[in-house]
Write a protein that holds these residues in place. Structure first.
Motif, mmCIF file in Angstrom:
data_model
loop_
_atom_site.group_PDB
_atom_site.id
_atom_site.type_symbol
_atom_site.label_atom_id
_atom_site.label_comp_id
_atom_site.label_asym_id
_atom_site.label_seq_id
_atom_site.Cartn_x
_atom_site.Cartn_y
_atom_site.Cartn_z
ATOM 1 N N GLU A 152 0.828 -1.204 0.000
ATOM 2 C CA GLU A 152 0.000 0.000 0.000
ATOM 3 C C GLU A 152 0.864 1.257 0.000
ATOM 4 O O GLU A 152 0.537 2.252 -0.649
ATOM 5 N N LEU A 153 1.957 1.191 0.747
ATOM 6 C CA LEU A 153 2.861 2.338 0.815
ATOM 7 C C LEU A 153 3.491 2.615 -0.553
ATOM 8 O O LEU A 153 3.565 3.768 -0.997
ATOM 9 N N LYS A 154 3.916 1.563 -1.231
ATOM 10 C CA LYS A 154 4.504 1.722 -2.568
ATOM 11 C C LYS A 154 3.477 2.255 -3.552
ATOM 12 O O LYS A 154 3.770 3.145 -4.367
ATOM 13 N N LEU A 155 2.245 1.722 -3.495
ATOM 14 C CA LEU A 155 1.185 2.179 -4.393
ATOM 15 C C LEU A 155 0.868 3.651 -4.166
ATOM 16 O O LEU A 155 0.706 4.423 -5.124
ATOM 17 N N ALA A 156 0.794 4.059 -2.893
ATOM 18 C CA ALA A 156 0.521 5.460 -2.578
ATOM 19 C C ALA A 156 1.632 6.367 -3.113
ATOM 20 O O ALA A 156 1.375 7.462 -3.626
ATOM 21 N N SER A 157 2.881 5.892 -3.007
ATOM 22 C CA SER A 157 4.021 6.647 -3.522
ATOM 23 C C SER A 157 3.927 6.812 -5.030
ATOM 24 O O SER A 157 4.109 7.913 -5.572
ATOM 25 N N GLN A 158 3.629 5.728 -5.731
ATOM 26 C CA GLN A 158 3.521 5.780 -7.192
ATOM 27 C C GLN A 158 2.359 6.661 -7.642
ATOM 28 O O GLN A 158 2.482 7.418 -8.607
ATOM 29 N N GLU A 159 1.242 6.585 -6.910
ATOM 30 C CA GLU A 159 0.093 7.429 -7.249
ATOM 31 C C GLU A 159 0.423 8.909 -7.032
ATOM 32 O O GLU A 159 0.023 9.768 -7.825
ATOM 33 N N GLY A 160 1.157 9.204 -5.953
ATOM 34 C CA GLY A 160 1.569 10.581 -5.697
ATOM 35 C C GLY A 160 2.472 11.110 -6.803
ATOM 36 O O GLY A 160 2.354 12.268 -7.233
ATOM 37 N N LEU A 161 3.376 10.264 -7.292
ATOM 38 C CA LEU A 161 4.272 10.665 -8.377
ATOM 39 C C LEU A 161 3.511 10.891 -9.686
ATOM 40 O O LEU A 161 3.781 11.856 -10.414
ATOM 41 N N GLU A 162 2.564 10.009 -9.980
ATOM 42 C CA GLU A 162 1.765 10.169 -11.196
ATOM 43 C C GLU A 162 0.953 11.465 -11.143
ATOM 44 O O GLU A 162 0.863 12.198 -12.136
ATOM 45 N N LYS A 163 0.363 11.743 -9.988
ATOM 46 C CA LYS A 163 -0.401 12.980 -9.820
ATOM 47 C C LYS A 163 0.497 14.191 -10.020
ATOM 48 O O LYS A 163 0.120 15.172 -10.679
ATOM 49 N N MET A 164 1.709 14.125 -9.474
ATOM 50 C CA MET A 164 2.648 15.233 -9.588
ATOM 51 C C MET A 164 3.048 15.433 -11.049
ATOM 52 O O MET A 164 3.117 16.568 -11.539
ATOM 53 N N ARG A 165 3.326 14.344 -11.754
ATOM 54 C CA ARG A 165 3.702 14.456 -13.172
ATOM 55 C C ARG A 165 2.576 15.093 -13.981
ATOM 56 O O ARG A 165 2.820 15.951 -14.833
ATOM 57 N N ASN A 166 1.329 14.685 -13.712
ATOM 58 C CA ASN A 166 0.195 15.250 -14.441
ATOM 59 C C ASN A 166 0.046 16.744 -14.186
ATOM 60 O O ASN A 166 -0.242 17.527 -15.109
ATOM 61 N N GLU A 167 0.247 17.154 -12.937
ATOM 62 C CA GLU A 167 0.077 18.560 -12.587
ATOM 63 C C GLU A 167 1.216 19.432 -13.117
ATOM 64 O O GLU A 167 1.051 20.641 -13.275
ATOM 65 N N LEU A 168 2.355 18.815 -13.396
ATOM 66 C CA LEU A 168 3.508 19.562 -13.910
ATOM 67 C C LEU A 168 3.621 19.500 -15.432
ATOM 68 O O LEU A 168 4.535 20.092 -16.005
ATOM 69 N N ALA A 169 2.707 18.804 -16.075
ATOM 70 C CA ALA A 169 2.827 18.522 -17.509
ATOM 71 C C ALA A 169 3.029 19.785 -18.348
ATOM 72 O O ALA A 169 3.835 19.796 -19.289
#
Length: 277
Positions: free
Chosen positions: A59-76
């Motif tokens: 769950e911790l790894k999944l939350a980390s990956q989701e946070g990174l994906e969200k960050m990439r989308n917001e910085l696109a």
């Protein structure tokens, strides 16, 4: 390929540092920016109460990956042309692992954010950026929470003129000066000449020789407080980046003591570059 690593904890300061890094990538001609989240798995201690919640590593790894994906989308919209924005999540202590990660990714630079604010906030939020800057061989730019990227044209090197030939990372400094095409100002903060020694003229001449072709400009400023002197000079001169060498018992350690008002990284509005000797 030039690669910039941006460690992130998904805070506003981390987002700001990522935007700064993307702007910097355009100036440096970097082709890759890596958003890196080092998350820490809490290991339960047998003698502690059983009521303490268990953390699931998946769950911790999944939350980390989701946070990174969200960050990439917001910085696109901030990603320059020809720059790839990559993501990496690992179960590691950030400061302990950052050197190995930088070597693995062939990184040229780390860009990290730090918050301003109270003494308590500095300890909780700013400690990661300070620890990374003290423990990695890779150049680090610490970006204040309110700093906005604009091209780096003027760099100030805060220097105590001690052991210039042995301790100054001339190679990495020259590489960055070439990339930025920036003017270099060498600044010594002293009070009534107490810190200056008979070797100072020779050390400044040696530095001038090592930086031949980069035409450093020298400044000697009287101030009892080193951090205040650096900031006052830098703001007056419109400096874009402050460069210091993190020595164990030197200027860097004094400025990063978590006491009084001398914490340059937490008080500065100007990004801070550190390169190890």
């Amino acid at each position: 390929m030039k690669t910039i690593i941006v460690p992130t904890d998904f805070s506003a300061a981390a987002y700001n540092a990522a935007r700064y890094a993307l702007g910097l990538a355009g100036q440096m001609g970097a082709t890759r920016v890596v958003l890196y989240h080092a998350y820490e798995l809490v290991v339960p201690v047998p003698d502690m109460p059983s009521a303490i919640p268990m953390v699931d590593s998946g769950e911790l790894k999944l939350a980390s990956q989701e946070g990174l994906e969200k960050m990439r989308n917001e910085l696109a919209t901030d990603v320059p042309a020809n720059v790839v924005l990559d993501l990496k999540a690992e179960n590691h202590l950030l400061a302990a692992n950052i050197d190995g990660f930088c070597q693995e990714q062939q990184a040229d630079l780390i860009v990290m954010g730090t918050e301003g604010g109270s003494h308590f906030e500095e300890i909780l939020i700013g400690s990661n950026s300070v620890d990374v800057a003290k423990h990695t061989a890779c150049p680090v730019i610490i970006v204040p929470a309110d700093a906005v990227y604009h091209p780096i044209r003027k760099i100030v090197f805060a220097c105590d003129f001690k052991h210039i030939g042995e301790n100054t990372p001339i190679g990495p400094l020259k590489s960055l000066l070439r990339l930025f095409n920036a003017a270099l100002h060498v600044l010594n903060i002293d009070h009534s000449g107490k810190g200056l020694a008979g070797e100072t003229p020779m050390e400044s001449l040696l530095l001038d020789t090592l930086l031949e072709g980069y035409h450093p400009i020298y400044h000697f400023v009287d101030n009892e407080n080193v951090a205040d002197g650096i900031m006052e000079f830098s703001e007056k001169e419109g400096v874009d980046l402050i460069f210091i060498i993190p020595r164990k018992h030197g200027l860097f350690e004094g400025m990063f003591r978590r006491s009084r008002t001398t914490q340059l990284a937490f008080r500065s509005h100007i990004p801070l570059l550190t390169i190890h000797e």
